[in-house]
Design an enzyme around this catalytic site. Structure first.
Site, PDB file in Angstrom:
ATOM      1  N   GLU A  67       0.811  -1.135   0.226  1.00 30.58           N
ATOM      2  CA  GLU A  67       0.112   0.053   0.015  1.00 30.58           C
ATOM      3  C   GLU A  67       0.864   1.351  -0.119  1.00 30.58           C
ATOM      4  OE1 GLU A  67      -0.934  -2.861   2.178  1.00 30.58           O
ATOM      5  OE2 GLU A  67      -2.203  -3.238   0.412  1.00 30.58           O
ATOM      6  N   CYS A  89       8.920  -3.124   5.669  1.00 32.06           N
ATOM      7  CA  CYS A  89       9.753  -4.435   5.790  1.00 32.06           C
ATOM      8  C   CYS A  89       9.027  -5.719   5.221  1.00 32.06           C
ATOM      9  CB  CYS A  89      10.184  -4.554   7.334  1.00 32.06           C
ATOM     10  SG  CYS A  89      11.158  -5.980   7.674  1.00 32.06           S
ATOM     11  N   VAL A  90       9.677  -6.446   4.318  1.00 32.23           N
ATOM     12  CA  VAL A  90       8.969  -7.621   3.483  1.00 32.23           C
ATOM     13  C   VAL A  90       9.741  -8.689   3.802  1.00 32.23           C
ATOM     14  CG1 VAL A  90       7.824  -8.369   1.734  1.00 32.23           C
ATOM     15  CG2 VAL A  90       7.725  -5.817   2.043  1.00 32.23           C
ATOM     16  N   GLU A  94       6.958 -18.357   2.926  1.00 36.60           N
ATOM     17  CA  GLU A  94       6.974 -19.762   2.231  1.00 36.60           C
ATOM     18  C   GLU A  94       6.744 -19.636   0.772  1.00 36.60           C
ATOM     19  OE1 GLU A  94       5.550 -22.384   5.942  1.00 36.60           O
ATOM     20  OE2 GLU A  94       4.057 -22.143   4.261  1.00 36.60           O
ATOM     21  N   HIS A  97       4.899 -14.613  -2.463  1.00 31.37           N
ATOM     22  CA  HIS A  97       4.258 -13.223  -2.280  1.00 31.37           C
ATOM     23  C   HIS A  97       5.134 -11.829  -1.948  1.00 31.37           C
ATOM     24  CE1 HIS A  97       0.980 -11.022   0.173  1.00 31.37           C
ATOM     25  NE2 HIS A  97       0.905 -10.689  -1.042  1.00 31.37           N
ATOM     26  N   PHE A 122      12.619   4.784  -1.506  1.00 32.21           N
ATOM     27  CA  PHE A 122      12.287   3.363  -1.225  1.00 32.21           C
ATOM     28  C   PHE A 122      13.251   2.919   0.054  1.00 32.21           C
ATOM     29  CE2 PHE A 122      11.039  -0.778  -2.344  1.00 32.21           C
ATOM     30  CZ  PHE A 122      12.091  -1.638  -2.091  1.00 32.21           C
ATOM     31  N   ARG A 136      19.310  -4.421  10.510  1.00 25.40           N
ATOM     32  CA  ARG A 136      19.278  -2.957   9.632  1.00 25.40           C
ATOM     33  C   ARG A 136      18.198  -2.170  10.044  1.00 25.40           C
ATOM     34  NH1 ARG A 136      20.799  -7.310   7.323  1.00 25.40           N
ATOM     35  NH2 ARG A 136      21.962  -7.384   5.580  1.00 25.40           N
TER      36      ARG A 136
HETATM   37  N1  LIG Z   1       3.909 -10.219   4.348  1.00 27.67           N
HETATM   38  C1  LIG Z   1       4.128  -8.900   4.356  1.00 27.67           C
HETATM   39  C2  LIG Z   1       3.245  -7.883   3.899  1.00 27.67           C
HETATM   40  N2  LIG Z   1       2.219  -8.451   3.269  1.00 27.67           N
HETATM   41  C3  LIG Z   1       0.824  -7.684   3.035  1.00 27.67           C
HETATM   42  C4  LIG Z   1       1.133  -6.660   1.879  1.00 27.67           C
HETATM   43  O1  LIG Z   1       1.878  -5.456   2.038  1.00 27.67           O
HETATM   44  C5  LIG Z   1      -0.421  -6.145   1.454  1.00 27.67           C
HETATM   45  O2  LIG Z   1      -0.833  -5.285   2.764  1.00 27.67           O
HETATM   46  C6  LIG Z   1      -1.306  -7.119   1.176  1.00 27.67           C
HETATM   47  O3  LIG Z   1      -0.910  -8.150   0.343  1.00 27.67           O
HETATM   48  C7  LIG Z   1      -2.737  -6.436   1.155  1.00 27.67           C
HETATM   49  O4  LIG Z   1      -2.631  -5.824  -0.179  1.00 27.67           O
HETATM   50  N3  LIG Z   1       3.285  -6.563   4.140  1.00 27.67           N
HETATM   51  C8  LIG Z   1       4.842  -6.261   4.392  1.00 27.67           C
HETATM   52  O5  LIG Z   1       4.953  -4.886   4.552  1.00 27.67           O
HETATM   53  N4  LIG Z   1       5.699  -6.913   4.936  1.00 27.67           N
HETATM   54  C9  LIG Z   1       5.400  -8.349   4.857  1.00 27.67           C
HETATM   55  O6  LIG Z   1       6.411  -9.065   5.464  1.00 27.67           O
HETATM   56  C1  LIG Z   2       5.723 -11.591   2.361  1.00 32.17           C
HETATM   57  C2  LIG Z   2       4.172 -11.711   3.000  1.00 32.17           C
HETATM   58  O1  LIG Z   2       3.051 -11.218   2.514  1.00 32.17           O
HETATM   59  C3  LIG Z   2       4.081 -12.869   3.842  1.00 32.17           C
HETATM   60  O2  LIG Z   2       3.034 -12.909   4.899  1.00 32.17           O
HETATM   61  C4  LIG Z   2       3.855 -13.947   2.894  1.00 32.17           C
HETATM   62  O3  LIG Z   2       3.886 -15.379   3.622  1.00 32.17           O
HETATM   63  P1  LIG Z   2       3.980 -16.644   3.183  1.00 32.17           P
HETATM   64  O4  LIG Z   2       4.787 -16.549   1.851  1.00 32.17           O
HETATM   65  O5  LIG Z   2       4.327 -17.494   3.922  1.00 32.17           O
HETATM   66  O6  LIG Z   2       2.294 -16.784   2.758  1.00 32.17           O
END
Ligand SMILES: Nc1c(NC[C@H](O)[C@H](O)[C@H](O)CO)[nH]c(=O)[nH]c1=O
Ligand SMILES: CC(=O)[C@@H](O)COP(=O)(O)O
Length: 158
Positions: A67, A89-90, A94, A97, A122, A136
């Site tokens: 978002e 932070c992403v 598994e 995604h 970014f 980090r």
């Molecule tokens: N798994 C993580 C997410 N997942 C949620 C997505 O960013 C998004 O809000 C959802 O797909 C609905 O559009 N987001 C992060 O910032 N970090 C993660 O590790």
């Molecule tokens: C990176 C994400 O959105 C995370 O929640 C996805 O986790 P998963 O790939 O194990 O479903």
């Protein structure tokens, strides 16, 4: 050079522009809040250290990093915002995604920056593990939030 060989928060601050009248949007994803809040605090602290006024830092939260692009666009289109710093932070899960999120956000923020002719930074960690993220966000590899803030300041010199 990977982060493992340098502190990300050690950077040159020579010839920075005067930012006393510049207004910054700080957009923060709530996912992995312990990490993103540390990044956001680092970014805000750094902006203040280099001359920004507290009232000129506009904070907005979004649910997740995906978002960030929409919120960045909402901020970048404002005439009274000079730069947008996006924090997230992403963490790799598994499935793939995280890859889709990271690529979408990286491209999306680039598009917003070019569309509105403003720096859109970014400040999104894309770690494999939570420990890599913590390292980090004020840990052994510094704070990427500090780095994102300095990047925004430097880009305002263009
Ligand atoms: N798994 C993580 C997410 N997942 C949620 C997505 O960013 C998004 O809000 C959802 O797909 C609905 O559009 N987001 C992060 O910032 N970090 C993660 O590790
Ligand atoms: C990176 C994400 O959105 C995370 O929640 C996805 O986790 P998963 O790939 O194990 O479903």
């Amino acid at each position: 050079m990977s982060s493992a060989h340098k502190n990300l928060s050690i950077f040159s601050t020579d010839n920075l522009p005067d930012i006393s009248e510049k207004r910054f949007a700080l957009v923060v994803a709530e996912w992995n809040e312990q990490v993103t809040e540390a990044l956001a605090q680092g970014a805000a602290k750094t902006l203040l250290e280099y001359g920004a006024k507290p009232e000129n830092i506009v904070r907005a939260n979004v649910p997740g990093s995906y978002e960030l692009t929409f919120a960045a666009q909402k901020m970048a289109q404002k005439n009274d915002i000079d730069a947008v710093i996006c924090i997230g932070c992403v963490i790799q899960g598994e499935t793939k995604h995280n890859d889709y999120i990271n690529h979408a956000v990286a491209q999306g923020l680039t598009n917003v920056s070019l569309k509105y002719d403003k720096p859109v930074i970014f400040g999104v960690l894309t770690p494999n593990t939570e420990q890599q993220a913590l390292d980090r966000a004020g840990g052994i590899h510094g704070n990427k939030g500090d780095e994102a803030a300095i990047t925004a300041v430097k880009m305002l010199a263009f």
